[in-house]
Design a protein around this motif. Structure first.
Motif, PDB file in Angstrom:
ATOM      1  N   ALA A 131       0.834  -1.203   0.000  1.00 53.17           N
ATOM      2  CA  ALA A 131       0.000   0.000   0.000  1.00 53.17           C
ATOM      3  C   ALA A 131       0.869   1.254   0.000  1.00 53.17           C
ATOM      4  CB  ALA A 131      -0.934  -0.010   1.213  1.00 53.17           C
ATOM      5  N   ASP A 132       1.979   1.213   0.731  1.00 50.41           N
ATOM      6  CA  ASP A 132       2.877   2.364   0.795  1.00 50.41           C
ATOM      7  C   ASP A 132       3.535   2.614  -0.559  1.00 50.41           C
ATOM      8  OD1 ASP A 132       4.288   4.415   2.406  1.00 50.41           O
ATOM      9  OD2 ASP A 132       6.050   3.237   1.854  1.00 50.41           O
ATOM     10  N   VAL A 133       3.999   1.536  -1.213  1.00 52.52           N
ATOM     11  CA  VAL A 133       4.616   1.680  -2.533  1.00 52.52           C
ATOM     12  C   VAL A 133       3.603   2.229  -3.533  1.00 52.52           C
ATOM     13  CG1 VAL A 133       5.616   0.417  -4.489  1.00 52.52           C
ATOM     14  CG2 VAL A 133       6.381  -0.073  -2.157  1.00 52.52           C
ATOM     15  N   LEU A 134       2.371   1.730  -3.481  1.00 51.39           N
ATOM     16  CA  LEU A 134       1.340   2.206  -4.404  1.00 51.39           C
ATOM     17  C   LEU A 134       1.049   3.692  -4.183  1.00 51.39           C
ATOM     18  CD1 LEU A 134      -0.627   1.375  -6.651  1.00 51.39           C
ATOM     19  CD2 LEU A 134      -2.300   0.826  -4.861  1.00 51.39           C
ATOM     20  N   VAL A 161       4.906   6.845 -12.175  1.00 48.32           N
ATOM     21  CA  VAL A 161       6.148   6.202 -12.616  1.00 48.32           C
ATOM     22  C   VAL A 161       7.219   6.421 -11.547  1.00 48.32           C
ATOM     23  CG1 VAL A 161       7.933   6.057 -14.389  1.00 48.32           C
ATOM     24  CG2 VAL A 161       5.580   6.628 -15.028  1.00 48.32           C
ATOM     25  N   MET A 162       7.927   5.353 -11.198  1.00 47.34           N
ATOM     26  CA  MET A 162       9.067   5.458 -10.295  1.00 47.34           C
ATOM     27  C   MET A 162      10.255   4.719 -10.899  1.00 47.34           C
ATOM     28  SD  MET A 162       7.450   4.984  -6.457  1.00 47.34           S
ATOM     29  CE  MET A 162       9.037   5.240  -5.664  1.00 47.34           C
ATOM     30  N   PRO A 193      19.902  -1.755  -3.466  1.00 49.65           N
ATOM     31  CA  PRO A 193      19.232  -1.644  -2.158  1.00 49.65           C
ATOM     32  C   PRO A 193      19.259  -0.225  -1.615  1.00 49.65           C
ATOM     33  CG  PRO A 193      20.654  -3.575  -2.226  1.00 49.65           C
ATOM     34  CD  PRO A 193      20.946  -2.783  -3.468  1.00 49.65           C
ATOM     35  N   GLU A 194      20.347   0.498  -1.870  1.00 52.10           N
ATOM     36  CA  GLU A 194      20.463   1.866  -1.369  1.00 52.10           C
ATOM     37  C   GLU A 194      19.433   2.788  -2.016  1.00 52.10           C
ATOM     38  OE1 GLU A 194      23.978  -0.444  -0.681  1.00 52.10           O
ATOM     39  OE2 GLU A 194      22.986   0.072  -2.584  1.00 52.10           O
ATOM     40  N   ALA A 195      19.259   2.643  -3.328  1.00 48.39           N
ATOM     41  CA  ALA A 195      18.279   3.478  -4.037  1.00 48.39           C
ATOM     42  C   ALA A 195      16.864   3.169  -3.575  1.00 48.39           C
ATOM     43  CB  ALA A 195      18.407   3.265  -5.540  1.00 48.39           C
ATOM     44  N   ILE A 196      16.580   1.892  -3.367  1.00 48.74           N
ATOM     45  CA  ILE A 196      15.245   1.490  -2.917  1.00 48.74           C
ATOM     46  C   ILE A 196      14.966   2.017  -1.519  1.00 48.74           C
ATOM     47  CG2 ILE A 196      13.865  -0.506  -2.220  1.00 48.74           C
ATOM     48  CD1 ILE A 196      15.180  -2.030  -4.582  1.00 48.74           C
ATOM     49  N   SER A 238      13.591  -2.278   2.763  1.00 48.24           N
ATOM     50  CA  SER A 238      14.707  -3.093   2.303  1.00 48.24           C
ATOM     51  C   SER A 238      14.389  -3.597   0.898  1.00 48.24           C
ATOM     52  CB  SER A 238      14.920  -4.284   3.242  1.00 48.24           C
ATOM     53  OG  SER A 238      13.825  -5.179   3.141  1.00 48.24           O
ATOM     54  N   LYS A 239      15.423  -4.043   0.161  1.00 45.59           N
ATOM     55  CA  LYS A 239      15.182  -4.508  -1.199  1.00 45.59           C
ATOM     56  C   LYS A 239      14.265  -5.723  -1.198  1.00 45.59           C
ATOM     57  CE  LYS A 239      17.331  -5.671  -5.602  1.00 45.59           C
ATOM     58  NZ  LYS A 239      18.554  -5.637  -6.419  1.00 45.59           N
ATOM     59  N   ASN A 240      14.436  -6.612  -0.223  1.00 40.68           N
ATOM     60  CA  ASN A 240      13.602  -7.805  -0.171  1.00 40.68           C
ATOM     61  C   ASN A 240      12.137  -7.435   0.066  1.00 40.68           C
ATOM     62  OD1 ASN A 240      13.230 -10.727  -0.065  1.00 40.68           O
ATOM     63  ND2 ASN A 240      12.803 -10.415   2.105  1.00 40.68           N
ATOM     64  N   ALA A 241      11.883  -6.509   0.984  1.00 41.06           N
ATOM     65  CA  ALA A 241      10.504  -6.086   1.251  1.00 41.06           C
ATOM     66  C   ALA A 241       9.912  -5.380   0.033  1.00 41.06           C
ATOM     67  CB  ALA A 241      10.462  -5.174   2.468  1.00 41.06           C
ATOM     68  N   PHE A 242      10.716  -4.584  -0.653  1.00 36.97           N
ATOM     69  CA  PHE A 242      10.251  -3.881  -1.851  1.00 36.97           C
ATOM     70  C   PHE A 242       9.883  -4.873  -2.949  1.00 36.97           C
ATOM     71  CE2 PHE A 242      11.341  -1.986  -6.009  1.00 36.97           C
ATOM     72  CZ  PHE A 242      10.436  -0.937  -6.034  1.00 36.97           C
TER      73      PHE A 242
END
Length: 279
Positions: free
Chosen positions: A219-222, A231-232, A240-243, A250-254
């Motif tokens: 929901a947060d990413v959306l 667009v992102m 991982p740093e950019a995410i 974290s990259k895994n959660a993203f």
């Protein structure tokens, strides 16, 4: 008759008003004065109030509705006010500073610095502080399971992440790869039990575990994607740093979050970009 718990909050009844102010019934300890400067404006005889009880500079029990930085049974990040022959004195948010006796010091404290200390009652019932946390905090947790919400206090940085005190009772570990933001020593936050290991030790998370966590991250990413105009410049191949900088994840959660959004056909994916379907 009962005895009040010194160094903790107690529910006590206001029994009279005297020259000095309002008094509550302290049971076996007699009547206890509510500090006049802290007394609620709407205080009346007969009211039952939640009050913190401590010993003032004159050795008397007094009451206040104000909360200390930590009460008996809790750890707190407390500033060292002064040093003396009997130990160090800590600011715990009360008018009278809290004693950290020499025998309860894991290392010599420095005036002006902060220490992580447990507030406890000594053998004589006096409220004091201790930096010997291993005497109070256990490695093996009880009555906790994966997904439980807990209170965390950051205790120490390690090679793996942060060692934290869980519910003021147990040790646990937050891994660096799962930290959505920087943390400070002594910081108190809400966290979650990620895993209870076979030896009873705890792995922790700052975000809810399982589907609740994924739904929250998705929901947060959306929402961030909608705010960005659809667009992102982030995707499965992003660093991982950019995410973390863009989303706090974290990259895994993203990756799990965008995977959920993709399966629901709410976004389209490319290696370095996510996009709303109509963007």
């Amino acid at each position: 008759m009962t005895t009040v718990a010194t160094g903790r909050f107690n529910d006590l009844t206001v029994v009279r008003r005297g020259r000095a102010g309002f008094y509550v019934d302290g049971g076996d300890d007699g009547e206890i004065l509510i500090l006049p400067q802290h007394t609620p404006a709407d205080c009346h005889v007969g009211d039952t109030l939640s009050l913190f009880i401590f010993v003032d500079a004159d050795g008397r029990l007094v009451a206040t509705p104000r909360a200390p930085l930590a009460q008996v049974g809790e750890v707190g990040w407390l500033r060292v006010v002064s040093l003396s022959p009997v130990g160090a004195f800590l600011d715990w948010g009360m008018p009278k500073d809290l004693l950290l006796p020499h025998g309860e010091q894991r290392f010599p404290p420095e005036a002006g610095k902060h220490v992580l200390a447990m507030v406890f009652r000594d053998a004589r019932g006096r409220v004091a502080a201790s930096t010997r946390l291993d005497d109070f905090i256990r490695d093996e947790a009880e009555d906790l399971r994966a997904g439980d919400e807990v209170t965390l206090v950051m205790a120490d940085r390690t090679a793996l992440g942060f060692k934290a005190v869980v519910n003021h009772r147990f040790w646990g570990l937050l891994y660096s790869s799962d930290l959505p933001r920087p943390l400070r020593l002594g910081e108190r936050v809400t966290g979650y039990v990620r895993r209870v290991r076979e030896d009873g030790r705890l792995d922790l998370s700052l975000t809810p575990v399982g589907m609740v966590r994924l739904e929250g991250a998705a929901a947060d990413v959306l929402a961030r994607l909608q705010q960005a105009g659809g667009v992102m410049p982030l995707g499965d191949k992003s660093s991982p740093e950019a995410i973390r900088a863009a989303t706090g994840l974290s990259k895994n959660a993203f990756r799990q979050a965008i995977g959920m959004l993709y399966r629901q056909r709410l976004i389209t994916l490319s290696p370095h970009e996510i996009r709303l379907p109509d963007a």
